[in-house]
Design a protein around this motif. Sequence first.
Motif, short mmCIF file in Angstrom:
data_model
loop_
_atom_site.label_atom_id
_atom_site.label_comp_id
_atom_site.label_asym_id
_atom_site.label_seq_id
_atom_site.Cartn_x
_atom_site.Cartn_y
_atom_site.Cartn_z
N MET A 98 1.18 -1.40 0.20
CA MET A 98 0.33 -0.01 -0.05
C MET A 98 0.96 1.02 -0.52
N ILE A 99 0.30 2.32 -1.03
CA ILE A 99 1.45 3.24 -0.99
C ILE A 99 0.47 4.53 0.00
N PHE A 100 0.54 5.39 0.91
CA PHE A 100 -0.19 6.00 1.62
C PHE A 100 -0.27 7.91 1.05
N GLN A 101 -1.31 8.37 1.73
CA GLN A 101 -1.63 9.72 0.74
C GLN A 101 -0.34 10.44 1.81
N ILE A 181 -1.79 -1.24 -3.34
CA ILE A 181 -3.08 -0.08 -3.06
C ILE A 181 -2.29 1.04 -2.92
N ALA A 182 -3.20 1.99 -4.08
CA ALA A 182 -2.32 3.39 -3.75
C ALA A 182 -3.84 4.31 -3.36
N ASP A 183 -3.27 4.98 -2.00
CA ASP A 183 -4.61 6.15 -1.66
C ASP A 183 -4.31 7.24 -2.06
N GLU A 184 -4.65 8.36 -2.80
CA GLU A 184 -4.90 9.30 -2.88
C GLU A 184 -3.04 9.78 -3.93
#
Length: 545
Positions: A98-101, A181-184
């Motif tokens: 996951m990449i966070f915002q 998963i790329a979140d913003e």
Amino acid sequence: MNSSETLLQVRNLSVAFTQGKNKTLAVDRISFKIARGEAVAIVGESGSGKTVSALSILKLLPYPAASHPSGEIFFQGRNLLASTEEELREIRGRRISMIFQEPMTSLNPLHTIERQVGEVLKVHRGLDDAEARTRVLELLYKVGIREPERRLQAFPHELSGGQRQRIMIAMALANEPDLLIADEPTTALDVTIQAQILELLKDLSREMGMALLLITHDLGIVRKMARRIYVMKSGKIVEEGHTESIFNDPQHPYTQHLLAAEPKGEPGAYDTGAPVVLKTDDLKVWFPIKTGLLKRTTDYVKAVDGVSLELREGQTVGVVGESGSGKTTLGRALLRLIASTGPLIYMGRNIDGLTSNQMRPLRKEMQIVFQDPYGSLSPRLSVGQIIEEGLIIQQPSLDYESRRERVGAALAEVGLDPDSQDRYPHEFSGGQRQRIAVARAMVLEPNFIMLDEPTSALDMSVQAQIVDLLRGLQQKRDLAYLFISHDLRVVRALCNYVIVMRAGKVVEEGTSQQIFESPKEGYTRALLAAALNLEVAPGAELEET
């Protein structure tokens, strides 16, 4: 898509949060799926439940406050919601990343880049220091970090926003996951860096056969990246389909609203003969570089290098450019918040030689609205206390009731309930918090406001509301705005005059119409291309600073 191709399948998922005796349903029985190697987007405005849904996949929500009244999440046939913590540790970071915002808050400020990226490899693959370093260098090179050997010992604060986001991507891709998963992933980045990061994600996904789940409110990004879209509103999926069909023929009113929600209109006309509020000529802000044992100055970082501008009553001057171009430094110098050389003329008065005490009476006339309203509003003070702070300092003769009345009037002026002044910032949405920040500036009845990226963290529809609000306040009060932004759609809707900066210098300037319709410089054309989905003119390539 048949079931044999399905990598991730979410069925009937609900997410609830319990606080005391109150239970709030944030996600309400949603279902979606992703095939191996497919790019899927979940879109919606703040509070729609999209991030909560994504965090549920890896069980990263604050349990036990969060719970799942219903639902199953199958990844390659295994129900993640029923998995133990030990089983999930094997999947997190290795099979699903996951990449966070916001990379600055996601990266550890005390650890070097080598240590942070290497940790993922050591934990999941058992690599030793030398093997991990070799792999980290490969990853940094793959994600486009220049001179990766020099960056190994760097700390997050020593990198630009775009570089930090690339480091986050390197960490996420370290173990070649099946799903990212790329979140913003590009919210806080300049348009040119956004374009680079999106192209990087697309290339890496194709190269590695990796599925991509993109969480965003930016439909321009979705159109470039995703094969299919799920649209969320108030915890429910209200529409789904292939990207082109959603964009060309949206069925649900909310999807139609999202597609139409973009700052529109043109900046209001202003009197070209109006009094000059602020003027500077050949302004410089140079930071010394000190080296050697005696720390002698050997060079300078020329953050602002010979900028001239003139700002009149009722006018908005936009300042655009990439990270590190000097936009914010220019704004802070004009407000005398940092030292500079060159004349600063405010309302006909030379203020560049004034001391801090001499500047204090002028502070009420020269205000600032920051990029992140949540970060600039104290969580320990009520909204009323935040807004009245300036009144207490600048107008000490006002009693409590008079201040409360002025605060209520300021809230009403920005479209908020005057009775909400006893509530706290966390009780408001992002758009409402930005209105509070505007009210804090407006309560002192200023002549000049510097707006530093005031809409970059907001949903499209909220951006449009804030632009309309600022435009209305300007017309009502003849305010002069310096509007700093990397969002050229907002600049086009609000600014009469535009200055394009690069490496501390002005590379082009002119009326908004001139800049947007017939830009002369390749750099300006490339900025416009990245922001407005145009084709980049030959020779207009950009480099990250």
